[in-house]
Design a protein around this motif. Structure first.
Motif, PDB file in Angstrom:
ATOM      1  N   GLY A 207       0.894  -1.302  -0.018  1.00 27.04           N
ATOM      2  CA  GLY A 207      -0.008   0.215  -0.502  1.00 27.04           C
ATOM      3  C   GLY A 207       0.737   1.594  -0.111  1.00 27.04           C
ATOM      4  O   GLY A 207       1.688   1.016  -0.132  1.00 27.04           O
ATOM      5  N   LYS A 208       0.566   2.438   0.331  1.00 29.67           N
ATOM      6  CA  LYS A 208       0.736   3.579   0.247  1.00 29.67           C
ATOM      7  C   LYS A 208       1.939   3.908   1.548  1.00 29.67           C
ATOM      8  O   LYS A 208       1.069   3.197   2.300  1.00 29.67           O
ATOM      9  CB  LYS A 208       0.184   5.462   0.399  1.00 29.67           C
ATOM     10  CG  LYS A 208      -0.927   4.966  -1.541  1.00 29.67           C
ATOM     11  CD  LYS A 208      -1.562   6.596  -1.008  1.00 29.67           C
ATOM     12  CE  LYS A 208      -1.876   6.777  -2.874  1.00 29.67           C
ATOM     13  NZ  LYS A 208      -2.530   7.472  -2.665  1.00 29.67           N
ATOM     14  N   THR A 209       3.216   3.815   1.442  1.00 30.33           N
ATOM     15  CA  THR A 209       3.900   4.240   3.003  1.00 30.33           C
ATOM     16  C   THR A 209       2.917   4.969   3.893  1.00 30.33           C
ATOM     17  O   THR A 209       3.071   3.524   5.177  1.00 30.33           O
ATOM     18  CB  THR A 209       5.105   5.237   2.489  1.00 30.33           C
ATOM     19  OG1 THR A 209       5.713   4.703   1.604  1.00 30.33           O
ATOM     20  CG2 THR A 209       6.026   5.288   3.640  1.00 30.33           C
ATOM     21  N   GLU A 210       2.684   5.893   4.097  1.00 27.92           N
ATOM     22  CA  GLU A 210       1.451   6.605   4.717  1.00 27.92           C
ATOM     23  C   GLU A 210       0.485   5.260   5.783  1.00 27.92           C
ATOM     24  O   GLU A 210       0.279   5.857   6.724  1.00 27.92           O
ATOM     25  CB  GLU A 210       1.448   7.684   4.756  1.00 27.92           C
ATOM     26  CG  GLU A 210       0.038   7.991   3.741  1.00 27.92           C
ATOM     27  CD  GLU A 210       0.334   8.550   1.888  1.00 27.92           C
ATOM     28  OE1 GLU A 210      -0.203   8.643   1.136  1.00 27.92           O
ATOM     29  OE2 GLU A 210       1.964   7.315   1.953  1.00 27.92           O
ATOM     30  N   ASP A 211      -0.575   4.976   4.763  1.00 31.34           N
ATOM     31  CA  ASP A 211      -0.936   3.643   5.047  1.00 31.34           C
ATOM     32  C   ASP A 211      -0.527   2.824   6.255  1.00 31.34           C
ATOM     33  O   ASP A 211      -1.279   2.922   6.837  1.00 31.34           O
ATOM     34  CB  ASP A 211      -1.786   3.658   3.813  1.00 31.34           C
ATOM     35  CG  ASP A 211      -2.404   4.807   3.211  1.00 31.34           C
ATOM     36  OD1 ASP A 211      -3.062   5.777   3.601  1.00 31.34           O
ATOM     37  OD2 ASP A 211      -3.127   4.155   1.908  1.00 31.34           O
ATOM     38  N   ILE A 212       0.675   1.974   5.635  1.00 31.91           N
ATOM     39  CA  ILE A 212       1.059   1.032   6.109  1.00 31.91           C
ATOM     40  C   ILE A 212       1.610   1.570   7.358  1.00 31.91           C
ATOM     41  O   ILE A 212       1.283   0.927   8.220  1.00 31.91           O
ATOM     42  CB  ILE A 212       2.716   0.542   5.414  1.00 31.91           C
ATOM     43  CG1 ILE A 212       1.740   0.124   3.697  1.00 31.91           C
ATOM     44  CG2 ILE A 212       2.961  -0.565   5.993  1.00 31.91           C
ATOM     45  CD1 ILE A 212       3.053  -0.272   2.631  1.00 31.91           C
ATOM     46  N   GLU A 213       2.185   2.637   7.562  1.00 29.69           N
ATOM     47  CA  GLU A 213       2.686   2.803   8.916  1.00 29.69           C
ATOM     48  C   GLU A 213       1.280   3.373   9.770  1.00 29.69           C
ATOM     49  O   GLU A 213       1.871   3.149  11.348  1.00 29.69           O
ATOM     50  CB  GLU A 213       3.487   4.780   8.376  1.00 29.69           C
ATOM     51  CG  GLU A 213       4.666   4.447   7.723  1.00 29.69           C
ATOM     52  CD  GLU A 213       5.246   5.428   7.693  1.00 29.69           C
ATOM     53  OE1 GLU A 213       6.370   5.958   7.470  1.00 29.69           O
ATOM     54  OE2 GLU A 213       4.267   6.742   7.681  1.00 29.69           O
ATOM     55  N   ALA A 214       0.478   3.774   9.206  1.00 26.93           N
ATOM     56  CA  ALA A 214      -0.935   3.758   9.891  1.00 26.93           C
ATOM     57  C   ALA A 214      -1.785   2.729  10.574  1.00 26.93           C
ATOM     58  O   ALA A 214      -2.257   1.610  11.555  1.00 26.93           O
ATOM     59  CB  ALA A 214      -1.844   4.701   9.519  1.00 26.93           C
ATOM     60  N   PHE A 215      -1.545   1.569   9.289  1.00 24.77           N
ATOM     61  CA  PHE A 215      -2.086   0.012   9.868  1.00 24.77           C
ATOM     62  C   PHE A 215      -1.304  -0.143  11.028  1.00 24.77           C
ATOM     63  O   PHE A 215      -1.703  -1.441  11.383  1.00 24.77           O
ATOM     64  CB  PHE A 215      -1.729  -0.551   8.509  1.00 24.77           C
ATOM     65  CG  PHE A 215      -2.851  -1.687   8.092  1.00 24.77           C
ATOM     66  CD1 PHE A 215      -3.711  -2.282   8.859  1.00 24.77           C
ATOM     67  CD2 PHE A 215      -1.729  -2.815   8.220  1.00 24.77           C
ATOM     68  CE1 PHE A 215      -4.454  -3.161   9.392  1.00 24.77           C
ATOM     69  CE2 PHE A 215      -2.025  -4.364   8.649  1.00 24.77           C
ATOM     70  CZ  PHE A 215      -3.087  -4.645   8.970  1.00 24.77           C
ATOM     71  N   ALA A 216      -0.212   0.126  10.872  1.00 25.70           N
ATOM     72  CA  ALA A 216       1.319  -0.802  11.776  1.00 25.70           C
ATOM     73  C   ALA A 216       0.417  -0.238  13.354  1.00 25.70           C
ATOM     74  O   ALA A 216       1.472  -1.089  14.352  1.00 25.70           O
ATOM     75  CB  ALA A 216       2.429  -0.776  11.763  1.00 25.70           C
ATOM     76  N   THR A 217       0.108   0.783  13.312  1.00 28.26           N
ATOM     77  CA  THR A 217       0.351   0.814  14.878  1.00 28.26           C
ATOM     78  C   THR A 217      -1.827   1.371  15.873  1.00 28.26           C
ATOM     79  O   THR A 217      -2.013   1.414  16.011  1.00 28.26           O
ATOM     80  CB  THR A 217       0.309   2.677  15.016  1.00 28.26           C
ATOM     81  OG1 THR A 217      -0.328   3.161  13.824  1.00 28.26           O
ATOM     82  CG2 THR A 217       1.873   2.807  14.105  1.00 28.26           C
ATOM     83  N   ILE A 218      -2.581   0.214  14.395  1.00 30.97           N
ATOM     84  CA  ILE A 218      -3.605   0.639  15.550  1.00 30.97           C
ATOM     85  C   ILE A 218      -3.839  -0.292  16.427  1.00 30.97           C
ATOM     86  O   ILE A 218      -2.839  -1.164  16.319  1.00 30.97           O
ATOM     87  CB  ILE A 218      -4.874   0.098  14.027  1.00 30.97           C
ATOM     88  CG1 ILE A 218      -4.424  -1.355  13.518  1.00 30.97           C
ATOM     89  CG2 ILE A 218      -4.922   1.211  12.665  1.00 30.97           C
ATOM     90  CD1 ILE A 218      -5.963  -1.895  12.303  1.00 30.97           C
TER      91      ILE A 218
END
Length: 218
Positions: A207-218
């Motif tokens: 996915g997009k970088t920012e989406d992956i970073e956010a997904f990893a922290t949910i």
């Protein structure tokens, strides 16, 4: 050495250029390493098949090395910006089709691009970004393909544990695609809508970088 591997010229055998040269040679490419530092060249003489002491800012020197016959060249000069720019310019004038160059900063990078580099690398910046991401304990590995797209390996976030992918709706809710699952004691599982996410699963997502970073922290 495989005849099918494209020959690579590496200019500058510092930490970055030396690592590129050794890795490419292990991968079966024909590599010619070049540097102006005699001691450095000597240190690589037992680690690379071909290494020469040469001033690759000089187009005549590059012509003698047959630089125009190489499919790709990597300019790893970092400390001397003028030398890196001149080397790229000379390689461009010789018609090398794929020139990769190390840049120290954005300004240096723009100059290299205007001079003729096809690919500009910011190794310190990229490593800093990588370390920052990996400091997140859930995000275990990260490969960025460009400024906006990446593939990552991460621990399954708690909100999707115990759910099949079709129910967790990762793509619609979080804008990431789960490619596969690695489960302890089992092989890699290619994900499908019915794949159930269990505690301690490792996910491979895109996915997009920012989406992956956010997904990893949910």
């Amino acid at each position: 050495m495989s005849a099918n591997r494209n020959p690579i010229l590496v200019v500058g055998l510092g930490r970055f250029g030396g690592a590129v040269a050794e890795t490419m040679e292990r991968m079966g490419h024909e590599v010619l390493g070049a540097d102006t530092d005699a001691a450095l060249v000597q240190s690589y003489s037992s680690r690379l098949t071909q290494v020469v002491e040469a001033d690759c800012t000089d187009i005549a020197c590059l012509e003698r090395l047959g630089a125009g016959d190489f499919d790709a060249a990597v300019v790893g000069i970092g400390d001397d910006i003028e030398a890196s720019v001149l080397a790229v310019l000379a390689l461009c004038d010789l018609g090398v089709k794929s020139i990769w160059a190390k840049a120290n900063n954005e300004r240096h990078g723009r100059i290299l691009e205007k001079t003729g580099a096809h690919h500009v690398i910011f190794p310190e910046q990229k490593m800093g970004e990588r370390v920052a991401r990996l400091l997140n304990e859930n995000l275990l590995d990260f490969i960025s393909f460009d400024d906006s797209y990446a593939i990552a390996k991460l621990c399954a976030p708690e909100p999707i544990v115990g759910l099949p992918l079709v129910t967790s709706e990762c793509r619609s809710k979080y804008n990431v695609t789960v490619i596969g699952v690695k489960r302890q004691g089992e092989g890699f599982i290619h994900a499908d809508p019915d794949t159930l996410i269990l505690p301690d699963d490792l996910l491979v997502v895109s996915g997009k970088t920012e989406d992956i970073e956010a997904f990893a922290t949910i």
